[in-house]
Structure formats: C-alpha cells, structure tokens
Write a protein that holds these residues in place. Structure first.
Motif, short mmCIF file in Angstrom:
data_model
loop_
_atom_site.label_atom_id
_atom_site.label_comp_id
_atom_site.label_asym_id
_atom_site.label_seq_id
_atom_site.Cartn_x
_atom_site.Cartn_y
_atom_site.Cartn_z
N ASN A 131 -14.45 -10.13 -4.40
CA ASN A 131 -13.56 -10.78 -3.42
C ASN A 131 -12.97 -9.79 -2.42
O ASN A 131 -12.30 -10.21 -1.47
CB ASN A 131 -12.40 -11.48 -4.15
CG ASN A 131 -12.86 -12.61 -5.03
OD1 ASN A 131 -13.95 -13.15 -4.84
ND2 ASN A 131 -12.05 -12.97 -6.01
N PHE A 132 -13.22 -8.51 -2.64
CA PHE A 132 -12.57 -7.50 -1.80
C PHE A 132 -13.60 -6.63 -1.08
O PHE A 132 -13.59 -5.40 -1.15
CB PHE A 132 -11.64 -6.63 -2.65
CG PHE A 132 -10.57 -7.43 -3.34
CD1 PHE A 132 -9.65 -8.15 -2.62
CD2 PHE A 132 -10.52 -7.49 -4.73
CE1 PHE A 132 -8.67 -8.90 -3.25
CE2 PHE A 132 -9.55 -8.23 -5.37
CZ PHE A 132 -8.62 -8.95 -4.62
N VAL A 136 -14.79 -6.20 8.14
CA VAL A 136 -14.93 -5.30 9.30
C VAL A 136 -14.65 -3.89 8.80
O VAL A 136 -13.98 -3.71 7.77
CB VAL A 136 -13.95 -5.67 10.44
CG1 VAL A 136 -14.27 -7.04 11.00
CG2 VAL A 136 -12.51 -5.61 9.98
N PRO A 137 -15.13 -2.86 9.50
CA PRO A 137 -14.82 -1.49 9.08
C PRO A 137 -13.31 -1.24 9.09
O PRO A 137 -12.58 -1.79 9.90
CB PRO A 137 -15.54 -0.64 10.13
CG PRO A 137 -16.63 -1.52 10.65
CD PRO A 137 -16.06 -2.91 10.64
N LEU A 138 -12.87 -0.39 8.18
CA LEU A 138 -11.46 -0.05 8.04
C LEU A 138 -11.28 1.46 8.18
O LEU A 138 -12.19 2.23 7.85
CB LEU A 138 -10.92 -0.49 6.68
CG LEU A 138 -11.17 -1.95 6.29
CD1 LEU A 138 -10.81 -2.17 4.82
CD2 LEU A 138 -10.37 -2.88 7.17
N MET A 139 -10.11 1.87 8.66
CA MET A 139 -9.87 3.30 8.82
C MET A 139 -8.41 3.66 8.64
O MET A 139 -7.52 2.83 8.78
CB MET A 139 -10.34 3.77 10.20
CG MET A 139 -9.56 3.17 11.36
SD MET A 139 -9.71 4.14 12.91
CE MET A 139 -8.62 5.52 12.56
N LYS A 140 -8.18 4.92 8.31
CA LYS A 140 -6.89 5.57 8.40
C LYS A 140 -7.04 6.71 9.40
O LYS A 140 -8.08 7.37 9.44
CB LYS A 140 -6.44 6.13 7.06
CG LYS A 140 -5.96 5.14 6.04
CD LYS A 140 -5.46 5.89 4.81
CE LYS A 140 -4.89 4.95 3.77
NZ LYS A 140 -4.35 5.68 2.60
N GLY A 141 -6.00 6.96 10.19
CA GLY A 141 -6.11 8.07 11.12
C GLY A 141 -5.17 7.96 12.30
O GLY A 141 -4.12 7.32 12.22
N TRP A 188 -4.33 1.49 5.87
CA TRP A 188 -5.64 1.06 6.34
C TRP A 188 -5.49 -0.03 7.41
O TRP A 188 -4.69 -0.94 7.27
CB TRP A 188 -6.47 0.51 5.19
CG TRP A 188 -6.90 1.55 4.22
CD1 TRP A 188 -6.29 1.90 3.05
CD2 TRP A 188 -8.04 2.40 4.33
NE1 TRP A 188 -6.97 2.90 2.42
CE2 TRP A 188 -8.06 3.23 3.18
CE3 TRP A 188 -9.06 2.53 5.28
CZ2 TRP A 188 -9.05 4.19 2.97
CZ3 TRP A 188 -10.05 3.48 5.06
CH2 TRP A 188 -10.04 4.30 3.92
N VAL A 189 -6.28 0.08 8.48
CA VAL A 189 -6.29 -0.94 9.53
C VAL A 189 -7.75 -1.25 9.89
O VAL A 189 -8.62 -0.38 9.82
CB VAL A 189 -5.55 -0.47 10.81
CG1 VAL A 189 -4.06 -0.28 10.53
CG2 VAL A 189 -6.17 0.80 11.37
N ALA A 238 -13.28 -2.92 -0.03
CA ALA A 238 -12.05 -2.60 0.68
C ALA A 238 -11.12 -1.85 -0.25
O ALA A 238 -11.07 -2.12 -1.45
CB ALA A 238 -11.39 -3.88 1.18
N PRO A 239 -10.36 -0.88 0.26
CA PRO A 239 -9.47 -0.08 -0.59
C PRO A 239 -8.38 -0.93 -1.26
O PRO A 239 -7.95 -1.95 -0.72
CB PRO A 239 -8.85 0.93 0.39
CG PRO A 239 -9.76 0.93 1.57
CD PRO A 239 -10.33 -0.44 1.66
N PHE A 240 -7.94 -0.48 -2.41
CA PHE A 240 -6.91 -1.18 -3.16
C PHE A 240 -5.65 -1.39 -2.33
O PHE A 240 -5.06 -2.47 -2.32
CB PHE A 240 -6.58 -0.39 -4.44
CG PHE A 240 -5.36 -0.88 -5.15
CD1 PHE A 240 -5.38 -2.07 -5.85
CD2 PHE A 240 -4.18 -0.13 -5.12
CE1 PHE A 240 -4.24 -2.53 -6.52
CE2 PHE A 240 -3.05 -0.58 -5.77
CZ PHE A 240 -3.08 -1.78 -6.48
N GLU A 241 -5.22 -0.34 -1.61
CA GLU A 241 -3.98 -0.44 -0.82
C GLU A 241 -4.10 -1.51 0.26
O GLU A 241 -3.12 -2.22 0.54
CB GLU A 241 -3.66 0.91 -0.17
CG GLU A 241 -3.38 2.04 -1.15
CD GLU A 241 -4.65 2.77 -1.55
OE1 GLU A 241 -5.76 2.25 -1.25
OE2 GLU A 241 -4.54 3.83 -2.19
#
Length: 283
Positions: A131-132, A136-141, A188-189, A238-241
C-alpha cells in the motif's frame, strides 16, 4: 403571480445605487406571494462596511437568489402532483439519519484514543508494504528559485552544492534576501512540488534528479537549483516518514469503526436484556 413577477423585474431594472437606497427606506424589501424579505434580513449581510456601489450589488444578488428560490418553489408546488409534493417520509428519514450521525460523532469523539505508538506505526507499515508504493518520485533536499540577474546568483550556485554546515547557513542567509523561493526540507516531498516554472514534467525531472545529486535549470528569467539529499523513484517503497500521516488516518479510522460496531452490539444486547427489543420468530 404575473403582477408579482412584473414588480420584481421592475425593481431589478433600477440602478444599483437607487436600489440600495430604496431597500433601507422601509421594513419590507421584497415580496414573492406570501413570502416577505425584510430589511432585517438584508442587514445580516453586513454590507454597510462596503462602498455604496458594492453594497448595492451584494444586496441585488441576495434579492435575486432569495426571489429565485421562492419562485422555483412556487412553480414546483404548482406543477408537481400531490404524491410528488409529499416529502414527509424523506424528511423524517433525513432527520433520523442526521440525528444518528450526530450522536455517533459525539460518541466517537468522547471515546476515541488518538495516541498511536511508534511500534503501531511501524507494524502497520511493515505489514502493508504493497500500500506504500511511491506514485511519484520523492526527495529530501534543497530547492531554490532565484532571478537570473541576481547579484547573489553565483555565490548561491556555489553554496547549494556544499554539505558543510557553515556554507548551508550562509546559503540560507543569501536566499532569504535574494531568492524568490527557498526551502531546505528535512521531510519527504513529491517532486511535482518543485516543477512549477521549470518547464519540466515529472518524467524529465525524475531523469534529471534520479541519477544526480544536483540540478540547475534556467527558465523564464529564473534559475532553479535543486540539491538532493535522498531520493525515491516512482514505483519504489515510499519512506516510513512520508507514509506516517496516512497510516495515522487509517488506524484512527479503524478505531472509529470498532467503536461504532461496539456501540451497536451493546445497544442490541442491552435492548434484548431489558426487553425493550423483542423479536418475534415464526413458530
């Protein structure tokens, strides 16, 4: 009826200022059959803080809406059959549903445990991996939008690639005074949050960022700078956070459902025990 409609149309043909002035000279503002719109009803609009012209337009629109509703109701009552006009059963059913809904909401609000432990989050995340998946791609930065003519463009361009804390602090100071947009996101966005104005779509941005830590893009007089700390491709887990807010909604929704099921079971049990509910079975 025709006379009423004629008077109403005549009123609407008067200029806005004259209409506004006339509305507040008497207690009755408009009439459709037995229905009356009073000055006190118009006063509730709070139009006195606006210019006379704006106030007049607001009042005129209100009269339009008020009269339209009454005229349509009059037409409906005139043309519908007696059976079609009988809405008592539907109104009673709606009343019943509304009261039950309000009680259930109150019941849940008073009893719902909204505390969720980290272990509960983790257990749900680990057991529902399918389910996760990132849609779309996700990023931190870091994301920066700065004018191509800014005198601070070159130092910003140099600093946004750094991982040194002092450089990043200086970058933030420069971007605060020079950049059109700047954020350093520790959360994450989705990358569609940084597409606007770049002239790129999600696929192009994914290609540009997927294999690189930095992106520089010029478009419409601006320079877009992106520094990637962590990246998740579309279709990957997708990351847990990132999933945690959604997991919270699911867990709380499940708890609400369990509370309501418990309420229904207890109501039936108690009603049978007290003989408030009797079920007659065929012998």
């Amino acid at each position: 009826m025709r006379k009423i409609a004629w008077i109403f149309l005549l009123c609407l043909s008067v200029s806005s200022c004259r209409l506004y002035d006339s509305l507040f000279k008497g207690d009755v503002v408009a009439r459709v059959g037995k229905d009356v719109l009073y000055r006190s009803d118009v006063d509730e609009l709070g139009v006195k803080g606006f210019s006379p012209e704006d106030s007049a337009r607001m009042v005129e629109r209100y009269i339009h809406s008020w009269a339209k509703d009454r005229l349509l109701l009059d037409m409906a009552e005139s043309h519908l059959s007696k059976s079609d006009r009988d809405v008592e059963a539907q109104l009673e059913e709606y009343r019943r549903q509304l009261l039950v809904y309000r009680y259930e909401q109150q019941y849940v609000e008073q009893r719902l445990d909204t505390a969720i432990s980290l272990q509960e989050y983790r257990e749900y995340y680990d057991s529902h991996q399918d389910n996760f998946i990132a849609r779309v791609p996700l990023m931190k930065g870091i994301y920066i939008k700065i004018s191509g003519s800014s005198p601070n463009l070159n130092p910003v361009r140099s600093l946004y690639r750094s991982r040194v804390a002092e450089d990043l602090e200086r970058l933030e100071q420069l971007c605060y005074t020079s950049a059109e947009k700047y954020w350093k996101n520790d959360e994450w966005v989705p990358i569609d949050a940084i597409l606007d104005g770049t002239g790129m779509n999600i696929s192009e941005m994914d290609v540009a960022l997927g294999g690189n830590s930095f992106l520089e893009r010029r478009s419409s007089g601006y320079v877009y700078l992106v520094s990637v700390d962590r990246y998740v491709h579309q279709g990957e887990s997708a990351p847990f956070e990132y999933c945690r807010p959604g997991i919270r909604d699911v867990i709380l929704s499940k708890r609400k459902h369990e509370l309501l099921e418990s309420l229904e079971r207890n109501l039936l049990r108690d009603a049978v025990a007290s003989e408030k509910l009797k079920i007659y079975k065929n012998q």
